[in-house]
Scaffold this motif. Sequence first.
Motif, PDB file in Angstrom:
ATOM      1  N   TYR A  61       0.830  -1.205   0.000  1.00 24.80           N
ATOM      2  CA  TYR A  61       0.000   0.000   0.000  1.00 24.80           C
ATOM      3  C   TYR A  61       0.868   1.260   0.000  1.00 24.80           C
ATOM      4  O   TYR A  61       0.611   2.215  -0.748  1.00 24.80           O
ATOM      5  CB  TYR A  61      -0.924   0.001   1.211  1.00 24.80           C
ATOM      6  N   GLU A 236      -5.473  -3.845   1.309  1.00 24.63           N
ATOM      7  CA  GLU A 236      -5.460  -4.543   0.024  1.00 24.63           C
ATOM      8  C   GLU A 236      -6.614  -4.127  -0.893  1.00 24.63           C
ATOM      9  O   GLU A 236      -6.591  -4.427  -2.089  1.00 24.63           O
ATOM     10  CB  GLU A 236      -5.529  -6.054   0.254  1.00 24.63           C
ATOM     11  N   LYS A 238      -8.025  -1.938  -3.063  1.00 30.39           N
ATOM     12  CA  LYS A 238      -7.704  -0.760  -3.859  1.00 30.39           C
ATOM     13  C   LYS A 238      -8.965  -0.027  -4.355  1.00 30.39           C
ATOM     14  O   LYS A 238      -8.991   1.199  -4.443  1.00 30.39           O
ATOM     15  CB  LYS A 238      -6.825  -1.148  -5.045  1.00 30.39           C
ATOM     16  N   THR A 239     -10.011  -0.776  -4.696  1.00 35.11           N
ATOM     17  CA  THR A 239     -11.239  -0.149  -5.178  1.00 35.11           C
ATOM     18  C   THR A 239     -11.872   0.728  -4.110  1.00 35.11           C
ATOM     19  O   THR A 239     -12.264   1.878  -4.368  1.00 35.11           O
ATOM     20  CB  THR A 239     -12.237  -1.226  -5.637  1.00 35.11           C
ATOM     21  N   GLN A 241     -10.367   1.976  -1.506  1.00 37.04           N
ATOM     22  CA  GLN A 241      -9.447   3.082  -1.212  1.00 37.04           C
ATOM     23  C   GLN A 241      -9.646   4.232  -2.189  1.00 37.04           C
ATOM     24  O   GLN A 241      -9.658   5.409  -1.788  1.00 37.04           O
ATOM     25  CB  GLN A 241      -8.002   2.597  -1.277  1.00 37.04           C
ATOM     26  N   GLN A 242      -9.801   3.910  -3.469  1.00 37.22           N
ATOM     27  CA  GLN A 242      -9.980   4.961  -4.462  1.00 37.22           C
ATOM     28  C   GLN A 242     -11.290   5.711  -4.234  1.00 37.22           C
ATOM     29  O   GLN A 242     -11.348   6.942  -4.367  1.00 37.22           O
ATOM     30  CB  GLN A 242      -9.947   4.363  -5.869  1.00 37.22           C
TER      31      GLN A 242
END
Length: 330
Positions: A61, A236, A238-239, A241-242
């Motif tokens: 990350y 982990e 990522k979707t 997080q965005q």
Amino acid sequence: MLEHGGRLRKAALRYGIPLSDWLDVSTGVAPYGLPLPEVPAQTWNRLPEQDDGLEAAACAYYGAADLLPVAGSQAAIQCLPRLRREARVGIVSPAYAEHAAAWQREGHRVLEISEAGVNRALERLDVLLLVNPNNPTGRRFSPEQLYAWHARLAERSGWLIVDEAFIDCTPEQSLAAHAQLPGLIVLRSFGKFFGMAGARLGFVLAERTLLDELEEMLGPWTISGPTRWLAARMLEDKTAQQAQRQRLSTDGQRLASLLREHGLAPTGGCALFQWIASEHAALLHEFLACNGIFTRLFERPASIRFGLPPDEAGWQRLAAALQVFAEEAR
């Protein structure tokens, strides 16, 4: 103990307003987070283990070669001064007050310096410490400038410590990928961007010899098993997080616009908070508190910080209160 934002129970007692009736925008913690998966029961029953994937997920990350999980970056802030003796420490101020307090507590000489004064002071410093983006001002330092300061310190075994607690919305400005360089120490907070302040998790990014010293000092099992399990999965995702990054950036801009609309143009800020330096900061803080809206007041310099409301009802409530304050101030 230093004063911090988020002490809502104390405010509820002081102002006689029930805890449930407050809008708390006193911290820079995201008021909403990523979806939380169900924690397996065995994480509560077993001692935490280091080969559970947390370190690998965090390295991926942050883009870091190595790191150490700690019980919130506050744990590192308190322990790092114990790894040096009789240091001259320059702290770019104003800044998160726990940094100066920790170094002073261990007997080091602490100098509060301005950004403009860093180049003049650097030759007489053993440690330069700054927050990027700064808390509470939101001031950003370019990676190029920070690497230049680090190179000058590293020539004589000095340290550059960069607290990146609020940088997750602009990861391209982070020094994490180069934190293995001797004398470069990067602190990261899990709780603020992910909205998980209660989990008490942060990371120290540095060369392995320093991490080993810090780990020995902190002892085993510093992070609970459930926190380790949850954090690994969130780091982990990522979707999610965005989506979080986009929402926080949008809300940060909305907050700055809302304040400007009511004659309170921010002096600085970032996605997670906005900061206003003003001689009327205490008056505004008191007015809002009497209306059940909790902000963060600073005495030096006189200023007030606004975090993000958690929902549309919170946004409307803040807007209405700011409108009344603006009308009464005319």
